[in-house]
Design a protein around this motif. Structure first.
Motif, mmCIF file in Angstrom:
data_model
loop_
_atom_site.group_PDB
_atom_site.id
_atom_site.type_symbol
_atom_site.label_atom_id
_atom_site.label_comp_id
_atom_site.label_asym_id
_atom_site.label_seq_id
_atom_site.Cartn_x
_atom_site.Cartn_y
_atom_site.Cartn_z
ATOM 1 N N SER A 14 0.835 -1.199 0.000
ATOM 2 C CA SER A 14 0.000 0.000 0.000
ATOM 3 C C SER A 14 0.864 1.241 0.000
ATOM 4 N N GLU A 15 0.574 2.150 -0.906
ATOM 5 C CA GLU A 15 1.369 3.384 -0.988
ATOM 6 C C GLU A 15 0.630 4.511 -0.264
ATOM 7 N N SER A 16 -0.652 4.651 -0.549
ATOM 8 C CA SER A 16 -1.381 5.771 0.056
ATOM 9 C C SER A 16 -2.413 5.311 1.078
#
Ligand code: FMN
Length: 521
Positions: A14-16
């Motif tokens: 997950s990046e954001s």
């Protein structure tokens, strides 16, 4: 039926934060919580050490980033997976989050699925490829997971939750709902500016204001007929129908120069002649190049057909918001004459003249999407049809019901003829979506007046807004606009920033801070 897993690992990439939030929600769901799952980033999953025996299950929830690549906290996992050999013991399920507006939709989770299968791991639920509306898919996936955990293996293998992404080879056929001229015709007026509305309801296509629409237009039959005439071969029209006849790459030019034995074209292709080449190519098509440097004998038709690339899509800024159900464009109908032949913009002409659906697909343009929060003021600057993505942003703000301090600077030639979207802009202002509407019509006064002059006149407000963290969105002509706007901001911020570090100008600083969004063409 009996429970199929004693141990569950929920791993996220997950990046954001979307995938991480889903992973945490899943861990708290009663059917999974009972198994006391471990929740961790994919990078922390040890494929070789953990006992992935009959009783264990790996649930992967991950987004894709970059060009279908892993988020930062999943990169290590991908590298280790590539190096691992057999994973025949491993049972897994993948929920992929993505955005069909990116060319490599759910690229990372698709890659994970393929690598795991190659190594003999067993998917207990068919992979999910979810788009930005993933909440509904997640609810359905979770209920199938519950069934599977209770021993119903069939439920997982029957699930089909995969959004199909549109692209060049799989475009969506959109009907044209509306074509309307936005400027008023006058003898010395700018070429026609048109509002075009395409029907996209039910297409499954996803976009946000600021994104681009790619249009696959057909070649002008007149140009195909002229090529056929030049070759003296009627079949040329059919052979070249799906070839790119306008945007001619250097590679194609080099080959035409070689085949045609043309020293003049070889000369134009030299690095020192790049400006002359750019000038020559402006508005040129393949027939110009053939006529100027080749003969039908030196470049036989079959060879030309082999050389040319397939038709290229043309990109337009989307002027509507993502929930609208339709896509609006604002386009200029360019017409000109060259070497005695009248020409028109290929896709623009197609959009304006053609009956029946248009082949399209969306692509994300994250650099021009709305950013910041409700407290971030927005300074929008557009000239001519550069208003298009700014209309999209304003319409998104209107639809969200969360207006912010927003100011639009719009530049064109004459108010009476060229005030594009005037009524809508005035009603956005009356509604409070747009706080200030500033126009700069260059030819209405005795002296030329451009958007950069209007910026200077509003220096006080702009300085305040910049101090409050405003983002600046600029769309319009590449040649003049960026330099003029940059200089105007440097001038109006110079006093306010006296004493600051001088290794960059105020405009460069805003750019470095990610507060300048440019769409120039
Ligand atoms: C800069 C950027 C690049 C992205 N690249 C892709 C991509 O290549 N393929 C895709 O399907 N989604 C892509 N996305 C969309 C994300 O996968 C999607 O927004 C997802 O919901 C983000 O989840 P996360 O918050 O867990 O990282 C991208 C998003 C951004 C902002």
């Amino acid at each position: 039926m009996h429970a199929i897993a004693q141990r569950v690992v929920i791993a996220y990439g997950s990046e954001s934060g979307n995938a991480k939030a889903l992973a945490q929600a899943l861990a708290a769901a009663p059917c999974v919580a009972a198994l006391q799952p471990q929740v961790m980033p994919l990078n922390d999953v040890d494929l070789l050490q953990a006992p992935w025996g009959d009783e264990a299950l790996l649930l992967i929830i991950s987004s894709s980033f970059g060009d279908g690549e892993p988020p930062g906290n999943a990169e290590g996992f991908l590298a280790r997976l590539r190096q691992s050999s057999s994973l025949a013991q491993l049972r897994y399920a993948i929920f992929g989050l993505g955005d069909t507006a990116y060319p490599n939709f759910c690229g990372f989770t698709k890659q994970l699925d393929a690598l795991l299968q190659e190594r003999g791991a067993q998917a207990i639920i068919n992979r999910v490829d979810a788009d930005i509306g993933y909440a509904d898919f997640f609810a359905r996936w979770q209920s199938v997971l519950e069934q599977v955990l209770q021993g119903d293996a069939q439920a997982g293998l029957a699930l089909s939750l995969r959004v199909i992404a549109y692209g060049e080879n799989d475009a969506y056929a959109a009907d044209i709902l509306e074509r309307r001229q936005l400027n008023h015709a006058a003898p010395d007026a700018e070429p026609g500016a048109y509002h075009i509305r395409l029907a996209c309801e039910g297409s499954g296509m996803r976009w946000r204001a600021g994104d681009t629409l790619h249009v696959l237009a057909q070649n002008d039959p007149q140009l195909l007929a002229q090529l056929a005439q030049w070759y003296g071969a009627p079949e040329a029209a059919e052979l070249l129908r799906d070839k790119e006849l306008r945007q001619i790459s250097k590679g194609v030019l080099r080959e035409l120069a070689r085949l045609g034995g043309s020293d003049a074209l070889k000369g134009l292709l030299k690095f020192s002649q790049r400006q002359q080449l750019e000038q020559y190519l402006w508005g040129a098509d393949v027939l110009d190049v053939l006529q100027d440097f080749c003969t039908p004998e030196t470049v036989p038709l079959a060879q030309l057909a082999q050389l040319l690339s397939p038709r290229l899509p043309r990109a337009y800024s989307i002027a509507s918001h993502g929930e609208a159900g339709h896509i609006d464009l604002c386009i200029r109908h360019v017409r000109y004459e060259r070497q005695g032949r009248s020409r028109e913009g290929m896709a623009t002409h197609w959009l304006l003249a053609h009956d029946g659906p248009v082949q399209v697909y969306c692509r994300a343009n994250p650099g021009f999407r709305l950013t910041g929060d409700a407290a971030t003021p927005l300074i929008l600057i557009g000239t001519g049809t550069g208003i298009a993505p700014l209309m999209g942003l304003l319409r998104e703000l209107q639809a969200s019901g969360q207006p912010r301090q927003t100011c639009l600077f719009f530049g064109e030639k004459r108010q009476a003829q060229d005030f594009l979207y005037r009524e809508e802009l005035e009603s956005l202002q009356a509604e409070g979506v747009l706080h200030q509407l500033v126009t700069a019509f260059s030819r209405d006064g005795a002296e030329k007046y451009y958007v950069q002059h209007a910026l200077q006149e509003h220096a006080g407000t702009l300085r305040d807004w910049i101090a409050q963290g405003a983002h600046v969105y600029v769309c319009g002509n590449k040649q003049h606009l960026e330099r003029a706007i940059g200089a105007a901001f440097d001038a109006l911020l110079a006093d306010a920033e006296q004493g600051a570090a001088h290794d960059e100008t105020p405009w460069q600083r805003l750019g470095r801070e990610g507060r300048v969004h440019l769409e120039l063409y």
